[in-house]
Design an enzyme around this catalytic site. Structure first.
Site, PDB file in Angstrom:
ATOM      1  CD  GLU A 111      83.686 -13.457  74.536  1.00  0.00           C
ATOM      2  OE1 GLU A 111      83.660 -13.923  73.387  1.00  0.00           O
ATOM      3  OE2 GLU A 111      84.749 -13.212  75.133  1.00  0.00           O
TER       4      GLU A 111
ATOM      5  CD  GLU B  36      85.939 -15.886  78.393  1.00  0.00           C
ATOM      6  OE1 GLU B  36      86.630 -15.761  77.369  1.00  0.00           O
ATOM      7  OE2 GLU B  36      84.772 -16.318  78.398  1.00  0.00           O
TER       8      GLU B  36
HETATM    9  O1  AHR Z   1      88.367 -18.643  76.341  1.00  0.00           O
HETATM   10  C1  AHR Z   1      88.109 -18.925  74.995  1.00  0.00           C
HETATM   11  C2  AHR Z   1      86.949 -18.116  74.442  1.00  0.00           C
HETATM   12  O2  AHR Z   1      87.287 -16.763  74.427  1.00  0.00           O
HETATM   13  C3  AHR Z   1      85.667 -18.156  75.223  1.00  0.00           C
HETATM   14  O3  AHR Z   1      84.893 -19.261  74.919  1.00  0.00           O
HETATM   15  C4  AHR Z   1      84.979 -16.905  74.779  1.00  0.00           C
HETATM   16  O4  AHR Z   1      84.108 -16.397  75.769  1.00  0.00           O
HETATM   17  C5  AHR Z   1      86.119 -15.973  74.443  1.00  0.00           C
HETATM   18  O5  AHR Z   1      85.952 -15.374  73.203  1.00  0.00           O
END
Ligand code: AHR
Length: 495
Positions: free
Chosen positions: A174, A296
């Site tokens: 990110e 994710e």
């Molecule tokens: O999964 C929780 C968070 O969500 C992670 O650390 C981040 O990459 C995303 O914003």
């Protein structure tokens, strides 16, 4: 209205990469500490510090790949803090997640041991946001160099002579947000630079993964593919299913049918997002060399009342099971490009498969979906046409059912099904074309609960559980009929 499914069993569309069933475990809340790592001296039975009950539950899922150490934590993680004698390791603040002390007891050796115990591939996420190129280069050398080198010697001093095999390495996380608030042009250049030093030592071949976009940020994908596509093997995508607005996401268990519908509707948006990112990737990479890695995904609700807001601890109901099952069907459909996905997160955080309370644990409805869908790992995706009935709420419609089919290495066919409706049974008819044998036995498994809000706790671990699915029959004309209860997931194995 009937949901009609036609399966052409003699027409395969490619392989469902088992890595689509991957996981993500971050130093966040009680995921690593307590959820996985309790330390060798703990009263909780453990294997070299990893709790046995959780280990056993995860082993049963045949997890193919595990991403670590973050998430946002990755871009503040300095791997040297997590090696050597545990009692001397640096104590730091986990600034992203609750401001708690991170004692670094779970580091590189412990993570790679966990992967060995799980029999899964490690996917390490490196630090671009606050780390140096040298630091990243040395981490790869530390883990994978076989021979004489400063990092290989340090590894040996810390008790590990042999290098590990590390197949997947992410260059930042990110980086458009918590990983440095970068513009895509800037990150693309940094990516090109950092990945140069993520070296292949000996036989260890690293699949280099660039940080990709968040949900609808198509410009990020465009710039990354244009400027750095030639230097990457994979590009990531993050998409979370958040029922309401970010500030008031909604409760994991205290919800109404409108929230149920809204959540599933949002989960299905994954299809549109993946399709659009794929279209951009196709422009620069028509041969589909580069994988789209959804590292994710999952539901994100308000934390459970009374818990640390920075720990992202939430319960899990049949709603989550349906999000998981429908999302897997979307990934299958896009398996020509989506070759890995990692649910957020494995234990005690967001859409977890395991929840722990002290020395006890339970598995969630999402866990059961992972378990029931194991037959899809590396199976051949079958051509399937689906005419779903509509599921309408407040004048808005989504498909009532979702389905996917694959042929496993043993020749049997696995059909997975969801009924998204919160209150209507789903009648399904299946036409199975191209089968050598039309009378092969059919065995079904159902995941269903008494209420939409039912969930498992350590006190009541079987509120949501698998049971035999018997509402299936073969008709005289060879078609198969099934009736799925409202709000359920099922699998049928044929042969
Ligand atoms: O999964 C929780 C968070 O969500 C992670 O650390 C981040 O990459 C995303 O914003």
């Amino acid at each position: 209205m009937t949901n009609r499914v036609v399966i052409n069993a003699d027409r395969t569309l490619g392989t469902i990469n088992r890595n689509i069933y991957g996981h993500f475990a971050e130093h966040l809340g009680r995921c690593i500490y307590e959820g996985i790592w309790v330390g060798e001296d703990s009263d909780i039975p453990n294997t070299r510090g990893i709790r046995n009950d959780v280990l056993k539950a995860l082993q049963a899922l045949s997890i193919p790949v595990l991403r670590w150490p973050g998430g946002c934590f990755a871009d503040e993680y300095h791997w040297r803090d997590g090696i050597g004698a545990r009692e001397t390791r640096k104590r730091m603040i986990n600034t992203h997640w609750g401001g708690v002390v991170e004692n670094n007891h779970f580091g590189t050796h412990e993570f790679l041991m966990l992967c060995e115990l799980l029999g899964c591939e490690p996917y390490i996420n490196g630090n671009v946001g606050s780390g140096t190129v040298q630091e990243m280069q040395e981490w790869v050398e530390y883990m994978t160099f076989d021979g004489e080198s400063p990092m290989a010697s340090l590894r040996a001093e810390n008790g590990r002579q042999e290098p590990w095999s590390v197949g997947y390495f992410g260059v930042g996380n990110e980086n458009w947000g918590c990983g440095g608030n970068m513009r895509p042009e800037y990150y693309a250049d940094l990516y090109r630079r950092y990945q140069t030093y993520v070296r292949n030592y000996g036989d260890n071949k690293i699949f280099r993964i660039a940080c990709g976009a968040n949900d609808f940020n198509y410009n990020w994908t465009e710039v990354l593919m244009r400027e750095a596509g030639g230097y990457m093997d994979g590009l990531t995508l993050h998409y979370y299913t958040v029922p309401n607005v970010w500030a008031e996401k909604g409760s994991a268990t205290d919800f109404e049918p409108k929230d149920w519908f809204g959540t599933l509707r949002k989960a299905l948006v994954m299809d549109e997002i993946v399709t659009k990112h794929k279209t951009i990737m196709d422009k620069y990479d028509p041969d589909k060399r580069i994988s789209l890695i959804v590292d994710e995904w999952g539901t994100w609700y308000d934390v459970e009342p009374g818990t640390n807001p920075g720990f992202l601890y939430q319960q899990n109901t049949m709603r989550d099971a349906l999000v998981a099952a429908a999302t897997f069907h979307i990934f299958h459909k896009h398996s020509d490009r989506v070759r890995m996905a990692n649910i957020a997160q494995t234990v005690n955080v967001l859409q977890a498969v395991v929840l722990t309370e002290g020395g006890q644990m339970t598995v969630t409805p999402t866990y059961h979906v992972f378990e029931m869908f194991k037959g899809h790992h590396d199976a051949e995706l079958l051509d399937l046409a689906h005419e779903p009935a509509p599921y309408t709420y407040d004048g808005v419609s989504i498909p009532q059912t979702s389905a996917s089919a694959s042929r496993g290495k043993d020749g049997s066919i696995l059909i997975s099904l969801c009924n998204l409706s919160h209150d209507q049974e789903a009648e399904l008819t299946f036409e199975l074309r191209g089968l050598a044998e039309n009378n092969a036995p059919i065995n079904g498994t159902l995941l269903h609960a008494e209420s939409l809000q039912a969930h498992n706790t350590v006190e009541q671990p079987e509120q949501v559980k698998q049971s035999p699915f018997t509402a299936v029959s073969r008709q005289a004309d060879g078609t198969v009929r099934a009736t799925l209860p409202a709000a359920s997931v099922a699998v049928l194995r044929i042969g």
